[in-house]
Design a protein around this motif. Structure first.
Motif, PDB file in Angstrom:
ATOM      1  N   UNK A  74       0.818  -1.218   0.000  1.00 27.43           N
ATOM      2  CA  UNK A  74       0.000   0.000   0.000  1.00 27.43           C
ATOM      3  C   UNK A  74       0.852   1.269   0.000  1.00 27.43           C
ATOM      4  N   UNK A  75       1.979   1.231   0.686  1.00 27.32           N
ATOM      5  CA  UNK A  75       2.826   2.430   0.735  1.00 27.32           C
ATOM      6  C   UNK A  75       3.905   2.413  -0.349  1.00 27.32           C
ATOM      7  N   UNK A  76       4.046   1.229  -1.010  1.00 25.84           N
ATOM      8  CA  UNK A  76       5.095   1.076  -2.031  1.00 25.84           C
ATOM      9  C   UNK A  76       6.431   1.547  -1.471  1.00 25.84           C
ATOM     10  N   UNK A  77       6.768   0.985  -0.319  1.00 26.34           N
ATOM     11  CA  UNK A  77       8.039   1.289   0.347  1.00 26.34           C
ATOM     12  C   UNK A  77       8.594   0.008   0.958  1.00 26.34           C
ATOM     13  N   UNK A  78       9.899  -0.043   1.249  1.00 30.12           N
ATOM     14  CA  UNK A  78      10.509  -1.279   1.753  1.00 30.12           C
ATOM     15  C   UNK A  78      10.018  -1.664   3.146  1.00 30.12           C
ATOM     16  N   UNK A  79      10.136  -2.941   3.433  1.00 31.77           N
ATOM     17  CA  UNK A  79       9.812  -3.463   4.774  1.00 31.77           C
ATOM     18  C   UNK A  79      10.909  -4.452   5.182  1.00 31.77           C
ATOM     19  N   UNK A  80      11.012  -4.718   6.487  1.00 34.59           N
ATOM     20  CA  UNK A  80      11.992  -5.681   6.999  1.00 34.59           C
ATOM     21  C   UNK A  80      11.276  -6.828   7.687  1.00 34.59           C
ATOM     22  N   UNK A  81      11.659  -8.052   7.361  1.00 37.26           N
ATOM     23  CA  UNK A  81      11.158  -9.246   8.064  1.00 37.26           C
ATOM     24  C   UNK A  81      12.382 -10.017   8.556  1.00 37.26           C
ATOM     25  N   UNK A  82      12.582 -10.040   9.870  1.00 38.09           N
ATOM     26  CA  UNK A  82      13.672 -10.829  10.446  1.00 38.09           C
ATOM     27  C   UNK A  82      13.135 -12.226  10.756  1.00 38.09           C
ATOM     28  N   UNK A  83      13.885 -13.242  10.338  1.00 37.32           N
ATOM     29  CA  UNK A  83      13.463 -14.622  10.595  1.00 37.32           C
ATOM     30  C   UNK A  83      14.552 -15.285  11.433  1.00 37.32           C
ATOM     31  N   UNK A  84      14.376 -15.358  12.767  1.00 34.15           N
ATOM     32  CA  UNK A  84      15.382 -16.023  13.614  1.00 34.15           C
ATOM     33  C   UNK A  84      15.618 -17.458  13.122  1.00 34.15           C
ATOM     34  N   UNK A  85      16.892 -17.865  13.162  1.00 31.88           N
ATOM     35  CA  UNK A  85      17.171 -19.146  12.504  1.00 31.88           C
ATOM     36  C   UNK A  85      16.527 -20.339  13.223  1.00 31.88           C
ATOM     37  N   UNK A  86      16.119 -20.147  14.472  1.00 33.05           N
ATOM     38  CA  UNK A  86      15.456 -21.282  15.155  1.00 33.05           C
ATOM     39  C   UNK A  86      13.945 -21.281  14.930  1.00 33.05           C
ATOM     40  N   UNK A  87      13.446 -20.335  14.105  1.00 32.29           N
ATOM     41  CA  UNK A  87      11.994 -20.259  13.876  1.00 32.29           C
ATOM     42  C   UNK A  87      11.624 -20.675  12.463  1.00 32.29           C
ATOM     43  N   UNK A  88      12.596 -20.859  11.579  1.00 34.52           N
ATOM     44  CA  UNK A  88      12.323 -21.105  10.146  1.00 34.52           C
ATOM     45  C   UNK A  88      11.398 -22.301   9.966  1.00 34.52           C
ATOM     46  N   UNK A  89      11.638 -23.366  10.743  1.00 36.49           N
ATOM     47  CA  UNK A  89      10.861 -24.600  10.553  1.00 36.49           C
ATOM     48  C   UNK A  89       9.665 -24.707  11.484  1.00 36.49           C
ATOM     49  N   UNK A  90       9.406 -23.659  12.282  1.00 36.67           N
ATOM     50  CA  UNK A  90       8.282 -23.727  13.240  1.00 36.67           C
ATOM     51  C   UNK A  90       6.959 -23.814  12.486  1.00 36.67           C
ATOM     52  N   UNK A  91       6.072 -24.660  12.992  1.00 36.79           N
ATOM     53  CA  UNK A  91       4.783 -24.835  12.318  1.00 36.79           C
ATOM     54  C   UNK A  91       4.031 -23.505  12.293  1.00 36.79           C
ATOM     55  N   UNK A  92       3.428 -23.237  11.141  1.00 39.12           N
ATOM     56  CA  UNK A  92       2.818 -21.900  10.992  1.00 39.12           C
ATOM     57  C   UNK A  92       1.643 -21.996  10.032  1.00 39.12           C
ATOM     58  N   UNK A  93       0.583 -21.272  10.365  1.00 40.32           N
ATOM     59  CA  UNK A  93      -0.611 -21.269   9.500  1.00 40.32           C
ATOM     60  C   UNK A  93      -0.320 -20.423   8.258  1.00 40.32           C
ATOM     61  N   UNK A  94      -1.126 -20.607   7.225  1.00 42.78           N
ATOM     62  CA  UNK A  94      -0.942 -19.764   6.034  1.00 42.78           C
ATOM     63  C   UNK A  94      -1.171 -18.287   6.363  1.00 42.78           C
ATOM     64  N   UNK A  95      -0.618 -17.411   5.554  1.00 42.26           N
ATOM     65  CA  UNK A  95      -0.719 -15.957   5.800  1.00 42.26           C
ATOM     66  C   UNK A  95      -2.004 -15.428   5.165  1.00 42.26           C
ATOM     67  N   UNK A  96      -2.861 -14.770   5.940  1.00 41.40           N
ATOM     68  CA  UNK A  96      -4.117 -14.243   5.358  1.00 41.40           C
ATOM     69  C   UNK A  96      -3.843 -13.047   4.448  1.00 41.40           C
ATOM     70  N   UNK A  97      -4.730 -12.860   3.476  1.00 44.25           N
ATOM     71  CA  UNK A  97      -4.604 -11.707   2.582  1.00 44.25           C
ATOM     72  C   UNK A  97      -5.459 -10.582   3.167  1.00 44.25           C
ATOM     73  N   UNK A  98      -4.896  -9.462   3.499  1.00 41.74           N
ATOM     74  CA  UNK A  98      -5.669  -8.370   4.104  1.00 41.74           C
ATOM     75  C   UNK A  98      -6.336  -7.547   3.001  1.00 41.74           C
ATOM     76  N   UNK A  99      -7.541  -7.062   3.220  1.00 44.25           N
ATOM     77  CA  UNK A  99      -8.219  -6.230   2.216  1.00 44.25           C
ATOM     78  C   UNK A  99      -7.529  -4.875   2.115  1.00 44.25           C
ATOM     79  N   UNK A 100      -7.671  -4.207   0.978  1.00 44.02           N
ATOM     80  CA  UNK A 100      -7.084  -2.866   0.847  1.00 44.02           C
ATOM     81  C   UNK A 100      -7.652  -1.937   1.927  1.00 44.02           C
TER      82      UNK A 100
END
Ligand SMILES: Cc1ncc(Cc2c([C@H](C)O)sc(CCOP(=O)(O)OP(=O)(O)O)c2C)c(N)n1
Ligand SMILES: [Mg+2]
Length: 544
Positions: A154-180
């Motif tokens: 929406x802002x057409x600007x960069x974002x940061x996502x840090x993924x700790x190396x002990x969390x990469x394989x943690x079970x996780x639900x699918x990511x929901x798509x948020x409405x505009x």
């Protein structure tokens, strides 16, 4: 599904087509899943600035998310300049960084790649991204990824996502798509009516278009609006190349006193400038001879619209365009043709004359006429100003943030994401920074055509401070280096040699072609010469 797969699927669902990256031990588990899953192809490069510029260019070219994956600390902090450029120039770049695991953070010892604290990187990135998250909790990870990617789009600007190396394989639900984020349709309609009333009441309305039109995928709507309104369409310096793939003629690019006087007059004499997605920055307006009267302008950018002193907040460009088109859809396009840029026929290439930047523009114009359009990536330097005098072609360049080093990696990003062979324009100084990334072409079968403007100088600086010697950076022999990097190189000194080398490069496929053009120091493109004159005059007026 684990966190890495949920994140990769969410990126793909939002239009990301690939990942550019360099791993490190904090990112190895994530990179393994990237490679094994094949959800997004992975292109590793040689230095993080190249990774960032390539991912940024991919985002700009696709109008979708670009993705750069790096290791924690040394990798992510090496990436700062490209991310800052993406922020300044409104590019939706997703930075995925490895990070230490919970146990390491609690260990109490200083971790390698750590700066002041293990949160230093996160704190630094807050200044150059519009949203950040650290996926250290599997339960909240889907919502966090959704929130951050939504902000990026929406802002057409960069974002940061840090993924700790002990969390990469943690079970996780699918990511929901948020409405505009919702906007008020009645406000959009009222704004559109006011815009059209202003245009109808004006004698010399013009449309000025810039980067947000491409960043938000609005070129077709803008083209349709231009057809219906029948008013001249002009791009800004940053917006050069916009609408090039539509049938709507662009009258030219506004460069103030550095540009075509007829185009500058169209904008500066206008009594109603409809500014769509325009960045109000110095490189777009820095050498205006007369300031545009913003009280009589219509400014639609950054999710708001300003009409004189009337302000419509939370009104995205797409929503305004949709409301405008709803009102003009039945309008008969006015008679007469929209003014089109008169592609000044390049001077005949006199065989043995020494080459100036204008000759490069002429030779490239001849090449594109003969061989059809090529996407262009340009670096900062006179190569960018030279590109301004070529036909309006899709162009990716750091025209506002003005960082060097962008050109070659950006060309690789374009070919990586589109498969199209790009034309790369780069100065010798900028090539010294990131030109070596060409060595990665052979792994991926990329075959860009690279034109190096070799004037043995930081010429853009020398013209402003000719008394300094440090701008003489020496004559490097780039063409001779090409073979060692897996490509083909040739050094040219005359127009005939340049013409022959360009057309031969078009016939060569499967490896990059580097054409090193030897320029005399002091030889500037006409556009840069006018920019320099304009800036000097402006500084004299300001007494600086
Ligand atoms: C990363 C980086 N470092 C420094 C600069 C400052 C700078 C310029 C901008 C103004 O700040 S233009 C320029 C010289 C460019 O040299 P070259 O690539 O050879 O191109 P040309 O000879 O055509 O000038 C420098 C060093 C920059 N823009 N980006
Ligand atoms: Mg140079």
């Amino acid at each position: 599904m684990n966190i890495a797969l949920s994140l990769l699927n969410a990126l793909a669902a939002r239009g990301a087509r690939e990942i550019f990256g360099i791993p490190g031990d904090f990112a190895l588990p994530f990179f393994r899943i990237v490679e094994e899953s094949g959800i997004l192809p992975l292109y590793t490069l040689s230095h993080e600035p190249g990774v960032g510029f390539a991912a940024d260019a991919a985002a700009r070219f696709n109008g979708k998310l670009g993705v750069a994956a790096v290791t924690y600390g040394a990798g992510a902090l090496n990436l700062i300049n490209p991310v800052a450029g993406a922020y300044a120039e409104r590019s939706p770049l997703v930075v995925i960084s490895g990070a230490p695991g919970a146990a390491e953070v609690r260990s109490g010892v200083l971790l390698h790649h750590q700066v002041k604290t293990t949160d230093s990187q996160f704190a630094i990135y807050r200044e150059i991204t519009c949203a950040q998250t650290r996926l250290d909790d599997a339960a909240s990870a889907p919502a966090e990824i959704a929130r951050v990617l939504h902000a990026c789009q929406e802002q057409s600007r960069p974002v940061l996502i840090e993924v700790p190396r002990d969390m990469v394989g943690a079970s996780c639900a699918p990511v929901p798509l948020l409405p505009p984020t919702p906007h008020d349709p009645e406000a959009a309609a009222a704004c559109a009516e006011e815009v059209l009333a202003r245009i109808a009441g004006a004698e010399r309305p013009v449309m000025l278009v810039d980067i947000e039109v491409r960043r938000y995928g609005q070129e077709e709507r803008v083209a349709e609006l231009a057809r219906r309104l029948g008013i001249p369409v002009i791009t800004t310096f940053m917006g050069r190349g916009l609408l090039a793939e539509t049938d709507v003629p662009v009258a030219g690019t506004y460069l103030g006193i550095a540009g075509d006087p007829a185009i500058s007059a169209l904008v500066e004499d206008s009594d109603c400038v409809l500014m769509l997605g325009v960045l109000l920055c110095d490189t777009n307006f820095g050498v205006s001879s007369r300031q545009i009267d913003m009280r009589r302008a219509i400014y639609a950018a950054d999710r708001q619209v300003q009409i004189g002193y009337h302000h419509y907040p939370q009104l995205p460009l797409g929503a305004l365009l949709e409301a405008l088109l709803a009102l003009v859809r039945d309008l008969q396009p006015p008679h007469g043709r929209l003014p089109a840029e008169t592609a000044t026929l390049p001077p005949p290439l006199v065989d043995d004359a020494r080459i100036t930047p204008n000759d490069i523009a002429a030779a490239l114009a001849a090449l594109l006429r003969e061989h059809g359009p090529l996407p262009i990536a340009a670096d900062m330097g006179d190569c960018l100003f030279t590109a301004m005098s070529m036909a309006n072609t899709p162009l990716t360049a750091p025209g506002y943030y003005a960082t060097m080093g962008f050109g070659v990696p950006a060309g690789l990003g374009i070919q990586g994401t589109t498969g199209q062979r790009p034309l790369i324009l780069v100065g010798d100084g900028a090539f010294q920074m990131t030109g070596w990334e060409l060595g990665n072409c052979q792994r991926y079968g990329w075959d860009p055509i690279v034109v190096v403007f070799n004037n043995a100088s930081w010429e853009m600086l020398r013209v402003f401070q000719p008394e300094s010697q440090f701008t003489a950076i020496g004559e490097w022999r780039f063409a001779e280096l090409a073979a060692g990097l897996g490509g083909h190189g040739v050094r040219v000194r005359t127009r005939r040699e340049l013409h022959a080398a360009l057309f031969a490069a078009c016939e060569r496929h499967g490896c990059f072609s580097l054409i090193e053009v030897m320029l005399e120091p002091g030889q500037l493109s006409s556009t840069l010469q006018r920019f320099v004159t304009g800036i000097r005059a402006a500084r004299t007026r300001q007494g600086s």
